[in-house]
Design an enzyme around this catalytic site. Structure first.
Site, PDB file in Angstrom:
ATOM      1  CB  VAL A 118       3.621 -20.739  22.981  1.00  0.00           C
ATOM      2  CG1 VAL A 118       3.644 -20.159  24.390  1.00  0.00           C
ATOM      3  CG2 VAL A 118       4.957 -20.473  22.281  1.00  0.00           C
ATOM      4  CB  CYS A 141       0.282 -25.291 -14.947  1.00  0.00           C
ATOM      5  SG  CYS A 141      -1.106 -26.407 -15.199  1.00  0.00           S
ATOM      6  CG  HIS A 182      -1.981  -1.020   1.202  1.00  0.00           C
ATOM      7  ND1 HIS A 182      -3.172  -0.836   0.542  1.00  0.00           N
ATOM      8  CD2 HIS A 182      -2.041  -2.260   1.753  1.00  0.00           C
ATOM      9  CE1 HIS A 182      -3.928  -1.915   0.692  1.00  0.00           C
ATOM     10  NE2 HIS A 182      -3.258  -2.797   1.412  1.00  0.00           N
TER      11      HIS A 182
END
Length: 476
Positions: free
Chosen positions: A172, A402, A49
């Site tokens: 954690v 591809c 941005h």
């Protein structure tokens, strides 16, 4: 005893880990998933941005602009795809043009460079596929696009090359203070550290609450996306926003760094931090957005995949980056948009916090911020291809038709620091399965290669997260 433990390996945690590796610190990254960037980082708009959207004076505004400024250098050093293609906020009536002016003024206050308000003719010159009814736009030339998970992976790979330890599959479970240091409990073992940096994304409130009184609540906001085939990748040339509404920035239409077209996200608050479902309503809303913005409707038959991501939002709508009341425990939380853009700048700021706490930190004189470039066989000249195949014949075997990815490239990303261990981990690093067939043909071969390189049975190769098995045994 570690100097610093970072919890979470998304774009923020990875950026901080690399920044810390510039100094002589014993740093450990703990990640609950079996790969880097497996949360919000792997499912977002991939936009760098410009910085005009953030409210002046906020952390978002400050770090967005600084992050944008240093993106080009970082991506070059780390060999990560980045294109500064510019962004448009398009308006279709006088009221929306007023919003364009407000965003421009906000950008000026945020010190965003290279912005201008342009009229209809210039908009259509830049984006001929937009509807003729367009009235004008805010044109920000510093806007860009990046490979988000590639950047996060590259950041942590480079950090590991410079001495940072990374433990995956390590969740954690509790944190306790112990005479000015911290004992971090996990599903594996306990770790001791002078400082803890909480970059746990959607779970950062829960990690904070292990040490502090509740300070904030993370509310997941789901955004759905459609990724289109490369055959329509040139539909737009810039990042095309519509004028924002009370619900946010709205869906965006943009090209990707790999030549596809991406449309999204929707925005919906959800209760479940694991809700990555897509919906019929999401598809309909994105199709409606494209019809209202583009001159010609896109064929949704060219969508190659739909996916969703979750953003970590709080009531304040700003980043939370600060040492908590528990000395030596730093929260880096609520990093929603523009978190991807801001991450390198956030890392700089957190480093200053760390210096203020630990004092007298020496620079790592052996730090090397240049990451070995990834090999992209399809982009090489015929001479370069021949030379590479001569060195390693695995580059002569195309696995993904591809995207024209070779076995050599797959082996390379599996053997790197913090390398790929899953099917999607390979896809994020080297792109087999990222094309039109989405792995329909190449997935079995990629699995065979991974099994061989990791020296495990093929049934142990996962698609992505823990428990996402693909094969369970032979059928014949």
């Amino acid at each position: 005893m570690y100097d610093v433990i970072i919890i979470g390996s998304g774009i923020t945690g990875s950026s901080i880990a690399r920044e810390l590796s510039r100094y002589n610190l014993k740093t450990l990254v703990l990640e609950k998933d079996n790969d880097v960037a497996n949360g919000t980082t792997k499912a977002n708009s991939a936009i760098v941005h410009a910085g005009y959207d953030a409210t002046p004076g906020t952390l978002k505004a400050r770090f967005n602009v600084r992050g944008n400024e240093i993106y080009e250098t970082i991506c070059k050093d780390l060999s990560v795809p980045f294109k500064r293609i510019g962004s448009l906020v398009v308006a279709f009536n006088d009221d929306e043009m007023k919003m364009v002016k407000e965003l421009y003024d906000r950008g000026i206050e945020n010190n965003v460079p290279d912005m201008e308000i342009i009229g209809k003719d210039r908009v259509l010159e830049l984006e001929p596929n937009l509807k003729e009814e367009v009235a004008g736009a805010l044109y920000a030339k510093t806007g860009g696009i990046v490979g988000p998970w590639e950047l996060s992976i590259a950041m942590l790979e480079n950090a590991a090359e410079n001495g940072v330890e990374v433990l995956l599959n390590t969740e954690v479970t509790n944190i306790e203070k112990n005479e000015g240091t911290y004992i971090v409990h996990s599903n594996e073992k306990k770790y001791n550290a002078k400082l803890v940096i909480n970059c746990a994304g959607l779970y950062s409130d829960e990690i904070n609450n292990m040490v502090n009184e509740p300070l904030f609540e993370i509310v997941p906001n789901k955004g759905e996306y459609n990724l289109f085939d490369k055959s329509v990748g040139d539909t737009v040339n810039t990042v095309v926003f519509r004028c924002p509404s009370k619900d946010g920035k709205g869906a965006v239409i943009l090209p990707t760094v790999h030549g596809n077209l991406l449309i999204g996200p929707t925005a919906e608050y959800v209760d479940d931090k694991k809700d990555l479902s897509t919906s019929w309503n999401g598809l309909v809303n994105l199709e409606k957005h494209t019809k209202e913005t583009l001159k010609n409707s896109l064929s949704f038959g060219t969508v190659i995949t739909s996916f969703s991501g979750l953003r970590a939002k709080t009531a304040s709508q700003d980043f939370i980056i600060e040492e908590s009341k528990s000395k030596g425990f730093i929260n880096v939380a609520a990093i929603d948009s523009p978190g991807l853009t801001a991450a390198p700048a956030i890392a700089e700021y957190v480093m200053e916090i760390v210096k203020g706490i630990l004092k007298d930190i020496d620079e790592n004189k052996s730090f090397n911020g240049i990451r070995r470039p990834s090999i992209h066989f399809a982009d090489l000249s015929q001479e370069e291809k021949a030379k590479l195949i001569e060195q390693d014949d695995r580059f002569g075997r195309v696995i993904c038709r591809c995207e024209h990815i070779t076995e050599g490239e797959i082996v390379d990303v599996a053997k790197r620091k913090v390398g790929a261990t899953t099917l999607d981990g390979v896809k994020r690093r080297a792109r087999p399965g990222g094309g039109r067939c989405q792995g329909g043909f190449c997935a079995p071969r990629v699995m065979e290669i991974l099994a061989k390189e990791m020296d495990v049975d093929i049934t142990e190769v996962l698609k992505d997260g823990k428990g996402s098995y693909i094969l369970t045994g032979k059928t014949k």
